[in-house]
Motif scaffolding. Structure first.
Motif, PDB file in Angstrom:
ATOM      1  N   ARG A   1       0.952  -1.118  -0.064  1.00  0.00           N
ATOM      2  CA  ARG A   1      -0.102   0.061  -0.090  1.00  0.00           C
ATOM      3  C   ARG A   1       0.928   1.299  -0.115  1.00  0.00           C
ATOM      4  O   ARG A   1       1.615   1.467   0.928  1.00  0.00           O
ATOM      5  CB  ARG A   1      -0.918   0.155   1.244  1.00  0.00           C
ATOM      6  N   PRO A   2       0.366   2.295  -1.011  1.00  0.00           N
ATOM      7  CA  PRO A   2       1.309   3.578  -0.964  1.00  0.00           C
ATOM      8  C   PRO A   2       0.546   4.298  -0.068  1.00  0.00           C
ATOM      9  O   PRO A   2       0.209   5.437  -0.624  1.00  0.00           O
ATOM     10  CB  PRO A   2       1.266   3.880  -2.524  1.00  0.00           C
TER      11      PRO A   2
ATOM     12  N   GLY B   1      -6.354   1.491   7.692  1.00  0.00           N
ATOM     13  CA  GLY B   1      -5.192   2.006   8.459  1.00  0.00           C
ATOM     14  C   GLY B   1      -4.628   1.123   9.050  1.00  0.00           C
ATOM     15  O   GLY B   1      -3.726   1.629  10.310  1.00  0.00           O
ATOM     16  N   LYS B   2      -4.630  -0.267   8.827  1.00  0.00           N
ATOM     17  CA  LYS B   2      -3.702  -1.219   9.584  1.00  0.00           C
ATOM     18  C   LYS B   2      -2.582  -1.821   8.933  1.00  0.00           C
ATOM     19  O   LYS B   2      -2.030  -2.918   9.336  1.00  0.00           O
ATOM     20  CB  LYS B   2      -4.832  -2.265   9.870  1.00  0.00           C
ATOM     21  N   GLY B   3      -2.224  -1.171   7.659  1.00  0.00           N
ATOM     22  CA  GLY B   3      -1.181  -1.741   7.191  1.00  0.00           C
ATOM     23  C   GLY B   3       0.064  -1.690   8.125  1.00  0.00           C
ATOM     24  O   GLY B   3       0.228  -0.908   9.017  1.00  0.00           O
ATOM     25  N   LEU B   4       1.020  -2.600   7.434  1.00  0.00           N
ATOM     26  CA  LEU B   4       2.280  -2.895   8.377  1.00  0.00           C
ATOM     27  C   LEU B   4       3.291  -1.993   7.773  1.00  0.00           C
ATOM     28  O   LEU B   4       3.814  -2.162   6.529  1.00  0.00           O
ATOM     29  CB  LEU B   4       2.681  -4.133   8.096  1.00  0.00           C
ATOM     30  N   ALA B   5       3.449  -0.809   8.164  1.00  0.00           N
ATOM     31  CA  ALA B   5       4.592   0.229   7.711  1.00  0.00           C
ATOM     32  C   ALA B   5       5.996  -0.396   7.616  1.00  0.00           C
ATOM     33  O   ALA B   5       6.326  -0.773   8.602  1.00  0.00           O
ATOM     34  CB  ALA B   5       4.448   1.471   8.590  1.00  0.00           C
ATOM     35  N   VAL B   6       6.545  -0.206   6.486  1.00  0.00           N
ATOM     36  CA  VAL B   6       7.795  -0.669   6.317  1.00  0.00           C
ATOM     37  C   VAL B   6       8.982   0.624   6.109  1.00  0.00           C
ATOM     38  O   VAL B   6       9.986   0.285   6.139  1.00  0.00           O
ATOM     39  CB  VAL B   6       8.068  -1.722   5.141  1.00  0.00           C
TER      40      VAL B   6
ATOM     41  N   TRP C   1       5.431   3.062   2.120  1.00  0.00           N
ATOM     42  CA  TRP C   1       4.815   2.137   1.960  1.00  0.00           C
ATOM     43  C   TRP C   1       4.416   1.310   3.297  1.00  0.00           C
ATOM     44  O   TRP C   1       5.185   1.303   4.399  1.00  0.00           O
ATOM     45  CB  TRP C   1       5.974   1.383   1.253  1.00  0.00           C
ATOM     46  N   ALA C   2       3.357   0.664   3.153  1.00  0.00           N
ATOM     47  CA  ALA C   2       3.083  -0.527   4.024  1.00  0.00           C
ATOM     48  C   ALA C   2       2.403  -1.548   3.501  1.00  0.00           C
ATOM     49  O   ALA C   2       1.998  -1.788   2.266  1.00  0.00           O
ATOM     50  CB  ALA C   2       1.848   0.035   4.975  1.00  0.00           C
ATOM     51  N   LEU C   3       2.766  -2.913   4.148  1.00  0.00           N
ATOM     52  CA  LEU C   3       2.091  -4.428   3.680  1.00  0.00           C
ATOM     53  C   LEU C   3       1.006  -4.370   4.136  1.00  0.00           C
ATOM     54  O   LEU C   3       0.377  -3.968   5.178  1.00  0.00           O
ATOM     55  CB  LEU C   3       2.968  -5.274   4.067  1.00  0.00           C
ATOM     56  N   ASN C   4       0.008  -5.193   3.411  1.00  0.00           N
ATOM     57  CA  ASN C   4      -1.142  -5.616   3.717  1.00  0.00           C
ATOM     58  C   ASN C   4      -1.086  -6.364   5.090  1.00  0.00           C
ATOM     59  O   ASN C   4      -0.065  -7.053   5.243  1.00  0.00           O
ATOM     60  CB  ASN C   4      -1.852  -6.366   2.882  1.00  0.00           C
ATOM     61  N   PRO C   5      -1.956  -6.179   6.111  1.00  0.00           N
ATOM     62  CA  PRO C   5      -1.757  -6.793   7.341  1.00  0.00           C
ATOM     63  C   PRO C   5      -1.511  -8.576   7.483  1.00  0.00           C
ATOM     64  O   PRO C   5      -0.861  -8.990   8.101  1.00  0.00           O
ATOM     65  CB  PRO C   5      -3.263  -6.633   8.203  1.00  0.00           C
ATOM     66  N   ALA C   6      -2.187  -8.982   6.223  1.00  0.00           N
ATOM     67  CA  ALA C   6      -2.045 -10.390   6.167  1.00  0.00           C
ATOM     68  C   ALA C   6      -0.819 -10.862   5.660  1.00  0.00           C
ATOM     69  O   ALA C   6      -0.381 -12.157   5.558  1.00  0.00           O
ATOM     70  CB  ALA C   6      -3.076 -10.954   4.845  1.00  0.00           C
ATOM     71  N   LEU C   7       0.239  -9.908   5.349  1.00  0.00           N
ATOM     72  CA  LEU C   7       1.498 -10.384   5.176  1.00  0.00           C
ATOM     73  C   LEU C   7       2.516 -10.344   6.157  1.00  0.00           C
ATOM     74  O   LEU C   7       3.829 -10.491   6.158  1.00  0.00           O
ATOM     75  CB  LEU C   7       2.090  -9.419   3.924  1.00  0.00           C
TER      76      LEU C   7
END
Length: 386
Positions: free
Chosen positions: A53-54, A70-75, A79-85
């Protein structure tokens, strides 16, 4: 008994085979290299904008008012990864997983699963039926290749591996019902052929994990994907060097949050199964997860997304430089979108695969651009090989 077509069993399909085949094939081939390449085809068109996610893009939230939870895993700050990742976050942090964004095949505007997958696996818009798949053409460029262990598990075949280069196939076509006595007979019959015996018995074990309901419909897809990954890893620990199989479940027109989460969770488990099964060989492995096209930048009225153009490639493996989102990001303003609806492709997904094959196997750039992907402009090396 035909070694090249050993029939065990399969389940019926209840939906579009292109968008959601339950059992799609796995193909493997040997090679003279020490590095390994696994290509996973994500059938159904993964939404790269949701998988990776951008969040730093100012237009992202407005395009996806419900999907952006708003629950993405910020890297990083953008950028953030989908929580399922989340199971793969340790790989990302270790530099063994990453993504390339805003990429696509040359396929445009038709937005058909079947056509998009044909182009992805053929590696070309010239679909005359004679060119075969790009992995097969890559194998054909290497002198002295032999068919070692190549299997197609499921009713379909992996077009990406079809062609004249040597490879074996195993395609189950009937329902598997095997008693303990029959299994013993199978083992006895194949006793003198350890390679095929072990492969056949592993296939039986895979089929055991494929439940079928009262109507003959397949269930337990995640378990089967894990089993395929275990089977693939076992072969790659031996003489096999190239593997390809597919995972379904990426067509998310409605209820995307739940459906995509399940598909991504399955992919995460598959990658971890490969990592665990490969052991020390993981450091010499590249895993490329490719899809036929991306999805619309704007969510639709059923909290899903429709067929689009630009998308993302997810990669993993100890042979690759991860912990990054590579590619040239075009932005999500309306003027920046393809046809004012899709993520604009700024890179060719085939070029990503081409540079990785060049780094893994030492193939000449001209061979990649003329024989493997005819007419491809390789462009600049993205620097993904360690």
């Amino acid at each position: 008994m035909d070694r090249r077509r050993f029939i065990l069993g399969s389940a019926a399909l209840g939906c579009s085979a292109a968008a959601s085949p339950f059992l799609t094939p796995v193909a493997l081939a040997s090679g003279p290299w020490d590095n390994r390449l696994v290509v996973i085809v994500l059938r159904g068109a993964m939404d790269g904008l949701d998988a990776v996610r951008p969040l730093g893009d100012p237009d992202y939230a407005g395009l996806r008012p419900t999907l952006n939870d708003g629950k993405g895993l910020a890297v990083d700050d953008y950028w953030a990864l989908n929580p399922a990742l989340s199971p793969l976050l340790p790989l990302w942090q270790a530099g063994e997983m990453g993504a390339v964004h805003a990429v696509s095949t040359p396929y445009r505007d038709g937005r058909s699963h079947f056509d998009g997958q044909d182009v992805l696996e053929a590696g070309s818009l010239r679909l005359d039926g004679d060119a075969g798949g790009w992995l097969n053409r890559m194998v054909a460029t290497v002198p002295g290749m032999t068919a070692e262990t190549a299997y197609a598990i499921g009713q379909d075949r992996m077009a990406i591996m079809t062609g004249p280069a040597p490879h074996l196939r195993w395609s189950p076509e009937v329902t598997l019902e095997m008693s303990p006595q029959m299994r013993r007979l199978l083992e006895t019959t194949l006793h003198g052929d350890p390679l095929f015996r072990d492969a056949a018995l592993q296939a039986v074990a895979i089929a055991d994990g494929m439940a079928v309901d009262d109507d003959g419909m397949a269930t337990g897809n995640a378990a089967s994907a894990t089993a395929l990954a275990e089977f693939t890893a076992a072969r790659l620990r031996e003489e096999t060097r190239i593997a390809s199989f597919s995972i379904n479940g990426w067509d998310t027109h409605a209820g995307q949050a739940g459906n995509l989460s399940r598909a991504i969770g399955q992919l995460a488990q598959t990658i971890l199964t490969l990592r665990d099964g490969l052991g020390p060989v993981w450091d010499r492995t590249a895993v490329l997860c490719m899809t036929e096209f991306g999805r619309t930048a704007r969510e639709n009225g059923t909290r899903g997304t429709d067929h689009g153009t630009g998308g993302a490639l997810i990669y993993a493996g100890g042979a690759l430089r991860g912990g990054q989102v590579a590619g040239r990001w075009p932005g999500l303003s309306e003027a920046a979108l393809y046809d004012r609806r899709d993520l604009m492709p700024t890179g060719d997904v085939r070029a990503v695969a081409g540079w990785i094959m060049r780094g893994l196997f030492g193939l000449d750039a001209d061979v990649i651009a003329q024989s493997v992907f005819p007419g491809l402009d390789l462009g600049t090396d993205p620097g993904l090989i360690l």
